[in-house]
Write a protein that holds these residues in place. Structure first.
Motif, PDB file in Angstrom:
ATOM      1  N   GLU A 158       4.205  11.410  -6.971  1.00 14.22           N
ATOM      2  CA  GLU A 158       3.185  10.368  -6.876  1.00 14.22           C
ATOM      3  C   GLU A 158       2.411  10.263  -8.200  1.00 14.22           C
ATOM      4  N   ARG A 174      -0.453  -1.929  -8.684  1.00 17.34           N
ATOM      5  CA  ARG A 174      -0.749  -1.586 -10.085  1.00 17.34           C
ATOM      6  C   ARG A 174       0.539  -1.363 -10.872  1.00 17.34           C
ATOM      7  N   GLY A 219       0.818  -1.215   0.000  1.00 18.90           N
ATOM      8  CA  GLY A 219       0.000   0.000   0.000  1.00 18.90           C
ATOM      9  C   GLY A 219       0.844   1.253   0.000  1.00 18.90           C
ATOM     10  N   GLY A 220       0.274   2.337   0.491  1.00 21.27           N
ATOM     11  CA  GLY A 220       0.973   3.609   0.493  1.00 21.27           C
ATOM     12  C   GLY A 220       2.100   3.653   1.519  1.00 21.27           C
ATOM     13  N   SER A 261       2.533   3.572 -14.494  1.00 23.75           N
ATOM     14  CA  SER A 261       1.951   2.216 -14.506  1.00 23.75           C
ATOM     15  C   SER A 261       1.221   1.989 -15.818  1.00 23.75           C
ATOM     16  N   GLY A 310      -3.650  -3.327  -2.485  1.00 27.97           N
ATOM     17  CA  GLY A 310      -2.906  -2.076  -2.307  1.00 27.97           C
ATOM     18  C   GLY A 310      -2.601  -1.428  -3.641  1.00 27.97           C
ATOM     19  N   GLY A 311      -2.664  -0.090  -3.641  1.00 29.35           N
ATOM     20  CA  GLY A 311      -2.502   0.662  -4.875  1.00 29.35           C
ATOM     21  C   GLY A 311      -1.187   0.405  -5.595  1.00 29.35           C
ATOM     22  N   MET A 312      -0.125   0.105  -4.822  1.00 26.11           N
ATOM     23  CA  MET A 312       1.186  -0.079  -5.453  1.00 26.11           C
ATOM     24  C   MET A 312       1.249  -1.314  -6.345  1.00 26.11           C
ATOM     25  N   GLY A 363       4.343   2.812  -0.923  1.00 28.97           N
ATOM     26  CA  GLY A 363       4.374   3.742  -2.047  1.00 28.97           C
ATOM     27  C   GLY A 363       5.057   5.061  -1.695  1.00 28.97           C
ATOM     28  N   LYS A 399       4.538   8.559 -10.768  1.00 24.17           N
ATOM     29  CA  LYS A 399       4.624   7.115 -10.469  1.00 24.17           C
ATOM     30  C   LYS A 399       3.365   6.402 -10.972  1.00 24.17           C
ATOM     31  N   CYS A 400       2.200   6.967 -10.657  1.00 23.57           N
ATOM     32  CA  CYS A 400       0.939   6.327 -11.068  1.00 23.57           C
ATOM     33  C   CYS A 400       0.820   6.318 -12.589  1.00 23.57           C
TER      34      CYS A 400
HETATM   35  P1  AMP Z   1      -3.277   2.117  -0.684  1.00 24.18           P
HETATM   36  O1  AMP Z   1      -2.574   2.311   0.625  1.00 24.18           O
HETATM   37  O2  AMP Z   1      -3.648   0.716  -0.959  1.00 24.18           O
HETATM   38  O3  AMP Z   1      -4.393   3.098  -0.909  1.00 24.18           O
HETATM   39  O4  AMP Z   1      -2.179   2.425  -1.809  1.00 24.18           O
HETATM   40  C1  AMP Z   1      -1.808   3.712  -2.084  1.00 24.18           C
HETATM   41  C2  AMP Z   1      -0.488   3.704  -2.807  1.00 24.18           C
HETATM   42  O5  AMP Z   1      -0.653   3.142  -4.089  1.00 24.18           O
HETATM   43  C3  AMP Z   1       0.026   5.111  -2.982  1.00 24.18           C
HETATM   44  O6  AMP Z   1       1.425   5.140  -2.757  1.00 24.18           O
HETATM   45  C4  AMP Z   1      -0.306   5.384  -4.422  1.00 24.18           C
HETATM   46  O7  AMP Z   1       0.573   6.332  -4.995  1.00 24.18           O
HETATM   47  C5  AMP Z   1      -0.102   4.025  -5.037  1.00 24.18           C
HETATM   48  N1  AMP Z   1      -0.814   3.888  -6.331  1.00 24.18           N
HETATM   49  C6  AMP Z   1      -2.109   4.122  -6.583  1.00 24.18           C
HETATM   50  N2  AMP Z   1      -2.382   3.941  -7.894  1.00 24.18           N
HETATM   51  C7  AMP Z   1      -1.211   3.576  -8.483  1.00 24.18           C
HETATM   52  C8  AMP Z   1      -0.822   3.260  -9.826  1.00 24.18           C
HETATM   53  N3  AMP Z   1      -1.685   3.284 -10.827  1.00 24.18           N
HETATM   54  N4  AMP Z   1       0.474   2.927 -10.034  1.00 24.18           N
HETATM   55  C9  AMP Z   1       1.365   2.910  -9.039  1.00 24.18           C
HETATM   56  N5  AMP Z   1       1.062   3.214  -7.768  1.00 24.18           N
HETATM   57  C10 AMP Z   1      -0.208   3.533  -7.478  1.00 24.18           C
END
Ligand code: AMP
Length: 607
Positions: free
Chosen positions: A263, A342, A195-196, A270, A338-340, A225, A266-267
């Motif tokens: 950030e 992706r 996650g973040g 992806s 978790g967003g990372m 992240g 980075k997103c």
């Molecule tokens: P979470 O804690 O699960 O909400 O994850 C959030 C983390 O995921 C943050 O560091 C975001 O920058 C990262 N994140 C969200 N979308 C993407 C993406 N498309 N590619 C890479 N990182 C992402």
């Protein structure tokens, strides 16, 4: 029956879910988004902002906007993670009265649980708005690798937010619950949760009849992240320094802009192979000239910058498989959370390690909250057949002579659990024994996390070794530790609260609960005032637009002139009520304004 909400209190974003008619659903916030940034700010006028609205103003109010507070929760001031955050955050972090961490917003100090409570309160309000009824019970998720101090502080945050946190569950476990819910699968799964702010891996056996048994878990609560963003920021800062010999880190606003841009890049990477980071007027050269930052970042460079972070997650996966005594090929499904996850390189690394394509069926941002909602519903519904067996991520033990950590409950033991240990006096007539409780995985006591210490006093006077005290160490289903002591001869029992040195006292929590309540009342009423104000202003604008036309039409009659005077008076009163922020008066004037507007429209339409 009262609903229990499930909250994923994330480092970057938070999400709330409930079970409705047997199906778990994520509740969108007022803006229609399913996740809400875990950000809190205080404006110049002293107004508290949470979520998207806090994020939107972060750049212009960098010093008073908190992000990633979860990285600090339950941590001690002198920990390396806090030192790191102090050096890199755009908001001010100071030492609190219990060697804990406080965050300064507009000269006021807030404990970290108070900041997290504001986010939890926001999630509570989102659920209440959706359900149209008050909510008081919640299941809140935490990273599996959180220790007792971090769990306890999260529970405190819930209490400050006015929530009864009926259970704390681990994020990967929640994800597995959501994955297995209603599917009758029997599988061994690995949940890779990046996650973040934190990384966790859990291996679970999902059995028949809704049994979810965690076999092993491990992680790093300071790997996420945010660290990848930090690598991009370092790269940008050092590039800028080489070019202009100016350190962008000195400027909090520049730092916040860099963070935002890092950030975003980075997103974007992806989805695309290359992106431009463009920050005009980032800083002044000191010679009355603004400098701009403009750089191309490729996916390949990002992967090079973050390669060791990704490798660290894979090393932890290896360790967890060893702990679970399983081979890779015994894992039948890999779930990405978790967003990372992706990030293509991360997917590739996970797939490469487990030699299996990860499951695509779960939504990485919502699955944890959904699992928490499922657990919440199961806890209040006797008919639900679901058994969740989690483990403690760290060993629990005591410090003994020579800095030795004596383990009482090993890591990966199923919770709830308890262990007993008999202590004997080592001196004649000894009346007190000091017990230092720790959690961690090192054999050296001081390398582990101090949970608290207590003194067992009032021991019977007797020759050394004659008094036997049985101490019971317990970990409940939330992963929270408690300790009891009993004199085996007299049967006298003492229950001891293991309060961490960095935790908040009961009195402090009570005061914070009261403050948070006041703030919620404030917020609710200010939201209502804002809505009423907008409605009134719209009506005033309509009326004022029609005024010249209506005046022309009706001014020839006394009745008409009177109506105009009345309308002017209503508008004037409404403006005054808006200026006074007097909700009752604004509402009262809205009726008069509506009538006037209708009348004016009628007059114009008729001619
Ligand atoms: P979470 O804690 O699960 O909400 O994850 C959030 C983390 O995921 C943050 O560091 C975001 O920058 C990262 N994140 C969200 N979308 C993407 C993406 N498309 N590619 C890479 N990182 C992402």
């Amino acid at each position: 029956m009262e609903k229990v909400i499930g909250i994923d209190l994330g480092t970057t974003n938070s999400c709330v879910a409930i079970v409705e008619n047997g199906s778990p659903v994520v509740i969108p916030n007022r803006g229609g988004y399913k996740t809400t940034p875990s950000m809190v700010a205080v404006t110049e006028a002293g107004k508290r902002l949470v979520g998207h609205i806090a994020k939107r103003q972060a750049i212009t109010n960098a010093e008073n906007t908190v992000y990633a507070a979860k990285r600090l929760i339950g941590r001690k001031w002198n920990s390396p993670q806090v030192k790191n955050a102090v050096a890199t955050s755009s908001y001010r972090i100071v030492e609190g009265p219990h060697a804990d961490v406080r965050i300064v917003l507009r000269d006021k100090e807030f404990s970290v649980p108070e900041i997290s409570a504001m986010v939890l309160q926001e999630m509570k309000v989102i659920a209440e708005d959706y359900l149209g009824e008050p909510v008081s019970k919640a299941v809140v998720t935490v990273p599996a690798y959180f220790n007792d101090n971090q769990r306890q502080a999260t529970k405190d945050a819930g209490e400050i937010a006015g929530l009864d946190v009926i259970r704390i569950i681990n994020e990967p476990t929640a994800a597995a619950l959501s994955y297995g819910f209603g599917r009758n699968v029997e599988k061994t799964v690995a949940v890779y949760d990046f996650g973040g702010g934190t990384f966790d891996i859990s291996i679970l056996e999902i059995g028949a009849h809704g049994v979810f048994k965690v076999v092993a878990t491990a992680g790093d609560t300071f790997l996420g992240g945010e660290d990848v963003d930090a690598r991009i920021i370092d790269w940008l800062v050092s590039g800028f320094k080489d070019e202009h010999t100016i350190d962008l880190r000195q400027d909090r606003m520049a730092l916040q802009r860099l963070k935002d841009a890092a950030e975003k890049a980075k997103c974007e990477l992806s989805g695309v192979k290359e992106t431009e980071i463009n920050l005009p007027f980032i800083i002044s050269s000191g010679r009355n000239e603004a400098l701009h930052l403009q750089r191309q970042l490729t996916r390949q460079t990002l992967e090079e910058l973050s390669v060791d972070l990704i490798e660290r997650t894979i090393d932890i996966c290896k360790q967890t498989l060893d702990d679970a005594k399983l081979d890779k090929d015994e894992i039948e499904e890999v779930i990405l959370v978790g967003g990372m996850t992706r990030m293509p390189k991360i997917q590739e690394a996970v797939q490469g390690f487990f030699e299996r394509e990860p499951c695509k069926g779960v939504h990485p941002d919502e699955v944890v909250a959904l699992g928490a909602g499922i657990q919440g519903a199961a806890l209040i519904d006797d008919k639900q057949e679901m058994i969740l067996l989690d483990v403690t991520p760290h060993a629990l033990g005591i410090m003994t002579f020579g800095n030795v950590f004596e383990e009482l409950i090993p890591a990966n033991t199923t919770v709830p659990t308890h262990r007993q240990k008999i202590f004997t006096t080592s001196r004649d007539n000894q009346t007190a024994v000091k017990i230092i409780v720790m959690q961690g995985d090192s054999q050296k006591a001081d390398e582990n996390e101090l949970l608290g210490e207590f003194i067992l006093s009032g021991i019977r006077r007797a020759a050394k070794g004659q008094v036997e005290i049985e101490v019971t160490f317990e970990i409940n289903a939330d992963g929270i530790v408690s300790v009891r002591a009993k004199d085996l001869e007299t049967g006298l029992e003492q229950s001891i609260q293991v309060t961490a040195t960095s935790g908040l006292t009961r009195d402090e929590i009570k005061a914070m609960v009261d403050n948070a309540k006041d703030d919620l009342l404030d917020r609710r009423s200010s939201d209502e005032i804002e809505a009423a104000k907008q409605e009134a202003q719209k009506l005033i604008a309509d009326i004022e637009k029609l005024f010249p036309q209506v005046q022309q039409i009706v001014a020839s009659s006394d009745f008409g002139r009177e109506a105009i005077d009345k309308a002017k008076a209503v508008v004037e009163k409404a403006k005054q009520a808006i200026d006074r922020k007097d909700l009752a008066a604004i509402k009262e004037q809205i009726e008069g304004l509506s009538r006037t507007q209708r009348m004016f429209k009628g007059v114009v339409a008729k001619t």
